[in-house]
Design a protein around this motif. Sequence first.
Motif, PDB file in Angstrom:
ATOM      1  N   THR A   1       0.830  -1.189   0.000  1.00  0.00           N
ATOM      2  CA  THR A   1       0.000   0.000   0.000  1.00  0.00           C
ATOM      3  C   THR A   1       0.866   1.240   0.000  1.00  0.00           C
ATOM      4  OG1 THR A   1      -1.568  -1.213   1.309  1.00  0.00           O
ATOM      5  CG2 THR A   1      -1.837   1.178   1.220  1.00  0.00           C
TER       6      THR A   1
ATOM      7  N   THR B   1       1.744   5.152   0.730  1.00  0.00           N
ATOM      8  CA  THR B   1       1.228   6.127   1.668  1.00  0.00           C
ATOM      9  C   THR B   1       0.598   7.260   0.893  1.00  0.00           C
ATOM     10  OG1 THR B   1       3.368   7.209   1.722  1.00  0.00           O
ATOM     11  CG2 THR B   1       2.889   5.664   3.498  1.00  0.00           C
TER      12      THR B   1
ATOM     13  N   SER C   1      -0.891   8.666   7.980  1.00  0.00           N
ATOM     14  CA  SER C   1      -1.682   7.444   7.915  1.00  0.00           C
ATOM     15  C   SER C   1      -0.778   6.222   7.981  1.00  0.00           C
ATOM     16  CB  SER C   1      -2.493   7.398   6.617  1.00  0.00           C
ATOM     17  OG  SER C   1      -3.425   8.447   6.580  1.00  0.00           O
TER      18      SER C   1
ATOM     19  N   TYR D   1      -1.040   2.227   7.093  1.00  0.00           N
ATOM     20  CA  TYR D   1      -1.879   1.308   6.321  1.00  0.00           C
ATOM     21  C   TYR D   1      -1.687  -0.122   6.802  1.00  0.00           C
ATOM     22  CZ  TYR D   1      -2.708   5.251   3.304  1.00  0.00           C
ATOM     23  OH  TYR D   1      -3.092   6.474   2.823  1.00  0.00           O
TER      24      TYR D   1
ATOM     25  N   TYR E   1       5.871   1.349   8.207  1.00  0.00           N
ATOM     26  CA  TYR E   1       5.275   2.501   8.875  1.00  0.00           C
ATOM     27  C   TYR E   1       5.913   2.827  10.222  1.00  0.00           C
ATOM     28  CZ  TYR E   1       2.220   1.736   5.057  1.00  0.00           C
ATOM     29  OH  TYR E   1       1.764   1.567   3.783  1.00  0.00           O
TER      30      TYR E   1
ATOM     31  N   GLN F   1      -6.258   1.584   0.190  1.00  0.00           N
ATOM     32  CA  GLN F   1      -6.268   2.966   0.673  1.00  0.00           C
ATOM     33  C   GLN F   1      -7.217   3.150   1.857  1.00  0.00           C
ATOM     34  OE1 GLN F   1      -4.507   5.885  -0.552  1.00  0.00           O
ATOM     35  NE2 GLN F   1      -3.288   4.135  -1.170  1.00  0.00           N
TER      36      GLN F   1
ATOM     37  N   ARG G   1      -6.671   1.657   7.084  1.00  0.00           N
ATOM     38  CA  ARG G   1      -5.671   2.561   7.636  1.00  0.00           C
ATOM     39  C   ARG G   1      -6.081   3.061   9.016  1.00  0.00           C
ATOM     40  NH1 ARG G   1      -9.293   5.381   4.844  1.00  0.00           N
ATOM     41  NH2 ARG G   1      -9.823   7.442   5.641  1.00  0.00           N
TER      42      ARG G   1
ATOM     43  N   ASP H   1      -5.568   6.878  10.787  1.00  0.00           N
ATOM     44  CA  ASP H   1      -5.128   8.251  10.559  1.00  0.00           C
ATOM     45  C   ASP H   1      -4.798   8.909  11.890  1.00  0.00           C
ATOM     46  OD1 ASP H   1      -5.633   8.126   7.752  1.00  0.00           O
ATOM     47  OD2 ASP H   1      -7.753   8.519   8.112  1.00  0.00           O
TER      48      ASP H   1
END
Length: 179
Positions: free
Chosen positions: A25, A27, A73, A75, A87, A168, A171, A173
Amino acid sequence: MKGFTTVAAVTLAGFLGACSTTTTTPTAPMTGASTSAATSPKASGSSTAAGSAQSSLRASTMTPPSVLPVERSVYFAFDDATIAQDYVSIIEKHGKYLSASPSAKVKIEGNADERGSAEYNLALGQKRAEATMKALRLWGVRPSQMEATSWGEEHPRAKGDDEKAYSQNRRADIVYSTP
């Protein structure tokens, strides 16, 4: 403090070491005062007007500090609430900022793609928000600075019935509140 940072980094790496390595995925970067770039997914090229309007409304009431990275975000893989190694740097940057700024507060909003029941997606979104909170706590962020909430499938970033859109929407946030 350097020893704590090293211990936190090693602990976070170990905590996230069991993560899936199949995350592909991209970002979706968010710019300072507007989320229009984030609400139009890079991969799918389409978004819902309602989703964009809701995200823009939330962004207009939540102005993030300019010293933070544009990525807000984290994911997740399908049906998973484990933070992927990709991440960790995002978590680290936000964690360092928040631990150095005790008056800063964030809401971590968990999201899911449209597959599954509404109840299941709310629970999965909550697990994703809580996993992100737990990772931020490893960087010294106080529980009083964070709130985890779930939108389930209600705030999609991308519309579509393919993996590009689904990826998308899976996720969490990190949304900063205004002082």
